[in-house]
Design a protein around this motif. Sequence first.
Motif, PDB file in Angstrom:
ATOM      1  N   GLY A 210       0.782  -1.221   0.000  1.00 44.97           N
ATOM      2  CA  GLY A 210       0.000   0.000   0.000  1.00 44.97           C
ATOM      3  C   GLY A 210       0.817   1.275   0.000  1.00 44.97           C
ATOM      4  O   GLY A 210       0.252   2.374   0.013  1.00 44.97           O
ATOM      5  N   ILE A 211       2.141   1.159  -0.022  1.00 48.71           N
ATOM      6  CA  ILE A 211       3.031   2.325   0.000  1.00 48.71           C
ATOM      7  C   ILE A 211       3.556   2.570  -1.414  1.00 48.71           C
ATOM      8  O   ILE A 211       4.126   1.662  -2.034  1.00 48.71           O
ATOM      9  CB  ILE A 211       4.203   2.112   0.976  1.00 48.71           C
TER      10      ILE A 211
ATOM     11  N   ARG B 173      -0.980   7.847  -1.140  1.00 47.90           N
ATOM     12  CA  ARG B 173      -2.004   8.703  -1.733  1.00 47.90           C
ATOM     13  C   ARG B 173      -3.209   7.898  -2.215  1.00 47.90           C
ATOM     14  O   ARG B 173      -4.362   8.267  -1.961  1.00 47.90           O
ATOM     15  CB  ARG B 173      -1.395   9.495  -2.898  1.00 47.90           C
ATOM     16  N   LYS B 174      -2.962   6.796  -2.913  1.00 48.82           N
ATOM     17  CA  LYS B 174      -4.070   5.985  -3.440  1.00 48.82           C
ATOM     18  C   LYS B 174      -4.919   5.417  -2.306  1.00 48.82           C
ATOM     19  O   LYS B 174      -6.156   5.409  -2.385  1.00 48.82           O
ATOM     20  CB  LYS B 174      -3.521   4.851  -4.301  1.00 48.82           C
TER      21      LYS B 174
ATOM     22  N   LEU C 194      -7.190  14.652   5.712  1.00 44.75           N
ATOM     23  CA  LEU C 194      -6.674  13.864   4.593  1.00 44.75           C
ATOM     24  C   LEU C 194      -7.058  14.490   3.255  1.00 44.75           C
ATOM     25  O   LEU C 194      -6.278  14.455   2.301  1.00 44.75           O
ATOM     26  CB  LEU C 194      -7.204  12.427   4.661  1.00 44.75           C
ATOM     27  N   LYS C 195      -8.278  15.030   3.191  1.00 47.25           N
ATOM     28  CA  LYS C 195      -8.715  15.675   1.949  1.00 47.25           C
ATOM     29  C   LYS C 195      -7.769  16.821   1.580  1.00 47.25           C
ATOM     30  O   LYS C 195      -7.506  17.085   0.407  1.00 47.25           O
ATOM     31  CB  LYS C 195     -10.143  16.210   2.148  1.00 47.25           C
ATOM     32  N   ASN C 196      -7.214  17.492   2.600  1.00 44.85           N
ATOM     33  CA  ASN C 196      -6.311  18.619   2.379  1.00 44.85           C
ATOM     34  C   ASN C 196      -4.873  18.165   2.135  1.00 44.85           C
ATOM     35  O   ASN C 196      -4.048  18.953   1.668  1.00 44.85           O
ATOM     36  CB  ASN C 196      -6.350  19.559   3.588  1.00 44.85           C
ATOM     37  N   ALA C 197      -4.557  16.904   2.469  1.00 43.64           N
ATOM     38  CA  ALA C 197      -3.163  16.438   2.385  1.00 43.64           C
ATOM     39  C   ALA C 197      -3.116  15.007   1.872  1.00 43.64           C
ATOM     40  O   ALA C 197      -2.527  14.125   2.495  1.00 43.64           O
ATOM     41  CB  ALA C 197      -2.494  16.536   3.759  1.00 43.64           C
ATOM     42  N   LEU C 198      -3.759  14.766   0.716  1.00 44.61           N
ATOM     43  CA  LEU C 198      -3.842  13.407   0.171  1.00 44.61           C
ATOM     44  C   LEU C 198      -2.483  12.813  -0.152  1.00 44.61           C
ATOM     45  O   LEU C 198      -2.192  11.663   0.157  1.00 44.61           O
ATOM     46  CB  LEU C 198      -4.698  13.426  -1.098  1.00 44.61           C
ATOM     47  N   GLY C 199      -1.634  13.601  -0.798  1.00 45.06           N
ATOM     48  CA  GLY C 199      -0.370  13.061  -1.292  1.00 45.06           C
ATOM     49  C   GLY C 199       0.823  13.297  -0.397  1.00 45.06           C
ATOM     50  O   GLY C 199       1.969  13.090  -0.817  1.00 45.06           O
ATOM     51  N   LYS C 200       0.598  13.751   0.845  1.00 43.98           N
ATOM     52  CA  LYS C 200       1.731  14.006   1.723  1.00 43.98           C
ATOM     53  C   LYS C 200       2.487  12.717   2.014  1.00 43.98           C
ATOM     54  O   LYS C 200       1.896  11.657   2.211  1.00 43.98           O
ATOM     55  CB  LYS C 200       1.277  14.647   3.033  1.00 43.98           C
TER      56      LYS C 200
ATOM     57  N   CYS D 293       6.343  16.330   2.421  1.00 40.83           N
ATOM     58  CA  CYS D 293       5.928  17.187   1.312  1.00 40.83           C
ATOM     59  C   CYS D 293       4.900  16.434   0.479  1.00 40.83           C
ATOM     60  O   CYS D 293       4.572  15.276   0.755  1.00 40.83           O
ATOM     61  CB  CYS D 293       7.127  17.595   0.447  1.00 40.83           C
ATOM     62  N   ASP D 294       4.373  17.117  -0.506  1.00 37.06           N
ATOM     63  CA  ASP D 294       3.383  16.534  -1.406  1.00 37.06           C
ATOM     64  C   ASP D 294       3.851  16.773  -2.839  1.00 37.06           C
ATOM     65  O   ASP D 294       3.736  17.871  -3.360  1.00 37.06           O
ATOM     66  CB  ASP D 294       2.013  17.176  -1.179  1.00 37.06           C
TER      67      ASP D 294
END
Length: 389
Positions: free
Chosen positions: A109-110, A124-125, A212-218, A383-384
């Motif tokens: 999942g990573i 992120r996914k 999470l909605k604000n930082a999905l890809g962090k 970071c994202d």
Amino acid sequence: MDLPPGCMVSEKQCQKVCKLKKSLYGLKQSPRAWFGRFTKSMRVFGYRQSNSDHTLFLKKQHGKITTLIVYVDDMVVTENDPEERKALQNYLSREFEMKDLGPLKYFLGIEVSRSSEGIFLSQRKYALDLLQETGMSGCQPVNTPIEEGLKLCVEPNQVSTDKGRYQRLVGRLMYLAHTRPDLAYALSVVSQYMHNPGEQHMNAVMRILRYLKNALGKGILFAKNVDHQSIEVYTDTDWAGAVNDRRSTSGYFTFVGGNLVTWKSKKQNVVARSSAEAEFRGMTLGLCEALWLRLLLQDLGYLSRQPIRLFCDNKAACDIAHNPVQHDRTKHVEVDRFFIKEKLDDKIVELPKIRSEDQLTDILTKAVSSQVFSKFLDKLGMCDIYAPT
């Protein structure tokens, strides 16, 4: 073991049982049997099992090293010896039924991304799927996973919530903790109320989803660094911060070569009678993690000569650690005090001064403002890479 359902036998044989010849999936002993079989095969091929992590196997020859780490039946191989890697793949293909998925891109999942700056890990996914499953894709985002100054507790007449849904949500969110130190404190708080959640606890979980909605890809960026042997630990404790039982919350960040590698936010098992006592327990927790990392680096061939830098902003705890005189306030943490003092005397660890406003571990022990939260995440290397520039 009993006959499986649907097995058709005669009346004379209905009292018989099956004799187990080998472990199969679903049986209690199957993971141990599988790992024992795998370990034996790796040793036969000349690999050594690490004493620091039993799932890590190493082989050193001609000044080069090949390492393999396994989680159940998923493996990651890294090396600076391509010929040995090919030989290992051929050997494992003969011993087991396996599939080569090529360069590491996705593992448990990573997501793994590479660039000239280093290696980036994110989930992120998984976070996106979680928001869609919970119907929170269109929610209003927030800047922090937990509200500043929030103190959750179990109220006498609290309004209960859907316990099963609460447990499922927290369990799904806990999986994000592998690459998300920004969620560590919030998850450690909400996970304490799995047995008796109320509306306030469910609201806290919903806020994590909104964050999470604000930082999905962090995620975490492991930047290239020539100094692989430096180990730094930041430890902090929120003394008597829990409202229900007045226990303290400890946290630590560990850095190797300037890159964040491990972290933890955990409520202490006992009530501390002073802030110095609570800090000593937190310092010991972080130091033990750093000593384990030191042993792991030695297994990989990096014999660190530098002392571990342990950053603690509690002046009383640092002064007592250097002073061998017995204090009344430390009689309850005498073992931890002598443990830290021994490492100081052996030059294994040092305690440099740090200002409270520079203590990164604040976000692991208490709910802070969005400004402080964002500043510390930047210092942690989070970071994202998917964010628009």
